[in-house]
Scaffold this motif. Structure first.
Motif, short mmCIF file in Angstrom:
data_model
loop_
_atom_site.label_atom_id
_atom_site.label_comp_id
_atom_site.label_asym_id
_atom_site.label_seq_id
_atom_site.Cartn_x
_atom_site.Cartn_y
_atom_site.Cartn_z
N THR A 37 -6.16 5.25 -0.45
CA THR A 37 -6.69 5.06 -1.81
C THR A 37 -5.56 5.13 -2.84
O THR A 37 -5.52 4.32 -3.80
N LYS A 38 -4.67 6.07 -2.64
CA LYS A 38 -3.50 6.15 -3.54
C LYS A 38 -2.63 4.89 -3.42
O LYS A 38 -2.11 4.38 -4.43
N LYS A 39 -2.50 4.39 -2.18
CA LYS A 39 -1.74 3.16 -1.97
C LYS A 39 -2.41 1.99 -2.69
O LYS A 39 -1.73 1.12 -3.27
N GLN A 40 -3.73 1.96 -2.67
CA GLN A 40 -4.47 0.92 -3.39
C GLN A 40 -4.15 0.96 -4.88
O GLN A 40 -3.88 -0.08 -5.50
N GLU A 41 -4.22 2.13 -5.45
CA GLU A 41 -3.92 2.26 -6.88
C GLU A 41 -2.49 1.79 -7.20
O GLU A 41 -2.26 1.12 -8.22
N TYR A 42 -1.55 2.15 -6.34
CA TYR A 42 -0.16 1.72 -6.55
C TYR A 42 -0.05 0.20 -6.51
O TYR A 42 0.59 -0.42 -7.39
N LEU A 43 -0.67 -0.43 -5.50
CA LEU A 43 -0.58 -1.88 -5.38
C LEU A 43 -1.27 -2.58 -6.55
O LEU A 43 -0.79 -3.61 -7.03
N GLU A 44 -2.40 -2.05 -6.99
CA GLU A 44 -3.09 -2.65 -8.13
C GLU A 44 -2.20 -2.60 -9.38
O GLU A 44 -2.16 -3.57 -10.16
N ASN A 45 -1.51 -1.49 -9.56
CA ASN A 45 -0.60 -1.39 -10.70
C ASN A 45 0.56 -2.38 -10.58
O ASN A 45 0.96 -3.03 -11.56
N ARG A 46 1.13 -2.50 -9.37
CA ARG A 46 2.24 -3.45 -9.17
C ARG A 46 1.79 -4.89 -9.38
O ARG A 46 2.53 -5.71 -9.95
N ILE A 47 0.59 -5.20 -8.93
CA ILE A 47 0.07 -6.57 -9.14
C ILE A 47 -0.03 -6.86 -10.63
O ILE A 47 0.34 -7.95 -11.11
N LYS A 62 11.71 -19.86 -15.34
CA LYS A 62 10.76 -20.18 -14.29
C LYS A 62 11.09 -19.45 -12.98
O LYS A 62 10.19 -19.06 -12.24
N ARG A 63 12.35 -19.30 -12.71
CA ARG A 63 12.73 -18.64 -11.45
C ARG A 63 12.22 -17.21 -11.43
O ARG A 63 11.66 -16.73 -10.44
N ALA A 64 12.43 -16.46 -12.51
CA ALA A 64 11.94 -15.08 -12.57
C ALA A 64 10.42 -15.03 -12.53
O ALA A 64 9.82 -14.14 -11.90
N ALA A 65 9.77 -15.98 -13.17
CA ALA A 65 8.31 -16.01 -13.17
C ALA A 65 7.78 -16.27 -11.76
O ALA A 65 6.81 -15.63 -11.32
N LEU A 66 8.43 -17.22 -11.04
CA LEU A 66 7.99 -17.51 -9.68
C LEU A 66 8.21 -16.32 -8.75
O LEU A 66 7.37 -16.03 -7.89
N GLN A 67 9.32 -15.63 -8.89
CA GLN A 67 9.57 -14.45 -8.07
C GLN A 67 8.52 -13.35 -8.32
O GLN A 67 8.05 -12.70 -7.39
N ALA A 68 8.13 -13.21 -9.57
CA ALA A 68 7.09 -12.21 -9.90
C ALA A 68 5.75 -12.59 -9.28
O ALA A 68 5.02 -11.73 -8.75
N LEU A 69 5.45 -13.89 -9.29
CA LEU A 69 4.19 -14.33 -8.68
C LEU A 69 4.21 -14.15 -7.17
O LEU A 69 3.19 -13.82 -6.55
N LYS A 70 5.42 -14.39 -6.55
CA LYS A 70 5.52 -14.18 -5.10
C LYS A 70 5.28 -12.71 -4.74
O LYS A 70 4.58 -12.40 -3.79
N ARG A 71 5.91 -11.82 -5.52
CA ARG A 71 5.69 -10.39 -5.27
C ARG A 71 4.22 -10.02 -5.47
O ARG A 71 3.66 -9.21 -4.73
N LYS A 72 3.64 -10.64 -6.48
CA LYS A 72 2.21 -10.38 -6.74
C LYS A 72 1.36 -10.77 -5.52
O LYS A 72 0.44 -10.05 -5.14
N ARG A 74 2.31 -10.92 -2.36
CA ARG A 74 2.52 -9.97 -1.26
C ARG A 74 1.72 -8.68 -1.49
O ARG A 74 1.11 -8.16 -0.57
N PHE A 75 1.75 -8.22 -2.74
CA PHE A 75 1.00 -7.00 -3.04
C PHE A 75 -0.51 -7.22 -2.84
O PHE A 75 -1.22 -6.33 -2.36
N GLU A 76 -0.97 -8.41 -3.20
CA GLU A 76 -2.39 -8.71 -3.01
C GLU A 76 -2.75 -8.73 -1.53
O GLU A 76 -3.84 -8.28 -1.13
N GLN A 77 -1.85 -9.29 -0.69
CA GLN A 77 -2.11 -9.30 0.76
C GLN A 77 -2.17 -7.87 1.31
O GLN A 77 -3.04 -7.53 2.11
N GLN A 78 -1.23 -7.03 0.87
CA GLN A 78 -1.23 -5.64 1.32
C GLN A 78 -2.51 -4.92 0.86
O GLN A 78 -3.09 -4.11 1.59
N LEU A 79 -2.90 -5.25 -0.37
CA LEU A 79 -4.11 -4.61 -0.90
C LEU A 79 -5.33 -5.02 -0.08
O LEU A 79 -6.20 -4.19 0.21
#
Length: 220
Positions: A37-47, A62-72, A74-79
């Motif tokens: 549950t704590k991991k969920q909260e962390y991932l939701e904040n990171r997303i 655009k490059r920085a924006a795309l990298q942020a979306l990619k990380r988003k 991954r975090f959504e998959q983990q969530l």
């Protein structure tokens, strides 16, 4: 051999002597739920942070924006994986809790069965039947005694109903006479003599002849 296989192999060898109790397993599962549950909260904040970063750069970088979306992503998959894991753990924990409850219920029912068996050990069915017969007989005797006590006592004497009715009529007549006396008494009998009954025709005729003779002698 994979790490998962090694883990279960080690776990199986270490649990040969004593496996975990249902309470211990439930406690471990609750701890795991809290951690996830704590991991969920962390991932939701990171997303949310990565989404804000992507919006911030936008078309400027655009490059920085795309990298942020990619990380988003991954975090959504983990969530999503954590959500599924938590659901599995919740199901397993509930199954354990139900099993533990059933175990306690069966244990208590076993204790109750032993107690009932112990209570019945000193009971003899023949003695019980005899006792119930004695109770029934005593109840019948008690009922007979109650009926005898409540029955009117006649002292063994019997009376003729006709004689009683005759005596009742005499009492009623006496009461009637007393009432008449109190109202002035019965009508008195007249003291004067009643007129005599007229003489027969023959006697009347003789008297008439004598009167006529007397009248004639006086005239002469």
């Amino acid at each position: 051999m994979s790490k998962i296989s090694k883990f279960f192999k080690v776990g199986s060898t270490s649990s040969k002597n004593r496996g975990p109790t249902p309470q211990e397993a439930i406690h471990k599962l609750r701890e795991t739920e809290e951690m996830l549950t704590k991991k969920q909260e962390y991932l939701e904040n990171r997303i949310q942070q990565e989404l804000t970063t992507a919006k911030k750069h936008g078309t400027k970088n655009k490059r920085a924006a795309l990298q942020a979306l990619k990380r988003k992503k991954r975090f959504e998959q983990q969530l999503a994986q954590i959500d599924g894991t938590i659901s599995t753990i919740e199901f397993q924990r509930e199954a354990l809790e139900n099993a533990n409850t059933n175990t306690e219920v069966l244990k208590n029912m076993g204790y109750a069965a032993k107690a009932i068996k112990g209570a019945h050990e000193n009971m003899d069915l023949d003695k019980i039947d005899s006792l119930m017969q004695d109770i029934t007989e005593q109840q019948e005797v008690a009922q007979e005694i109650s009926d005898a006590i409540s029955r009117p006592v006649g002292f063994g004497e019997e009376y003729d109903e006709d004689e009683l009715l005759a005596e009742l009529e005499e009492l009623e007549q006496e009461e009637l006479d007393q009432n008449l006396v109190s109202m002035g008494g019965l009508p008195s009998v007249p003291s004067a003599s009643l007129p005599s009954r007229p003489a027969s025709k023959k006697k009347v005729d003789v008297n008439d002849d004598l009167d006529m003779e007397q009248l004639a002698a006086w005239a002469t």
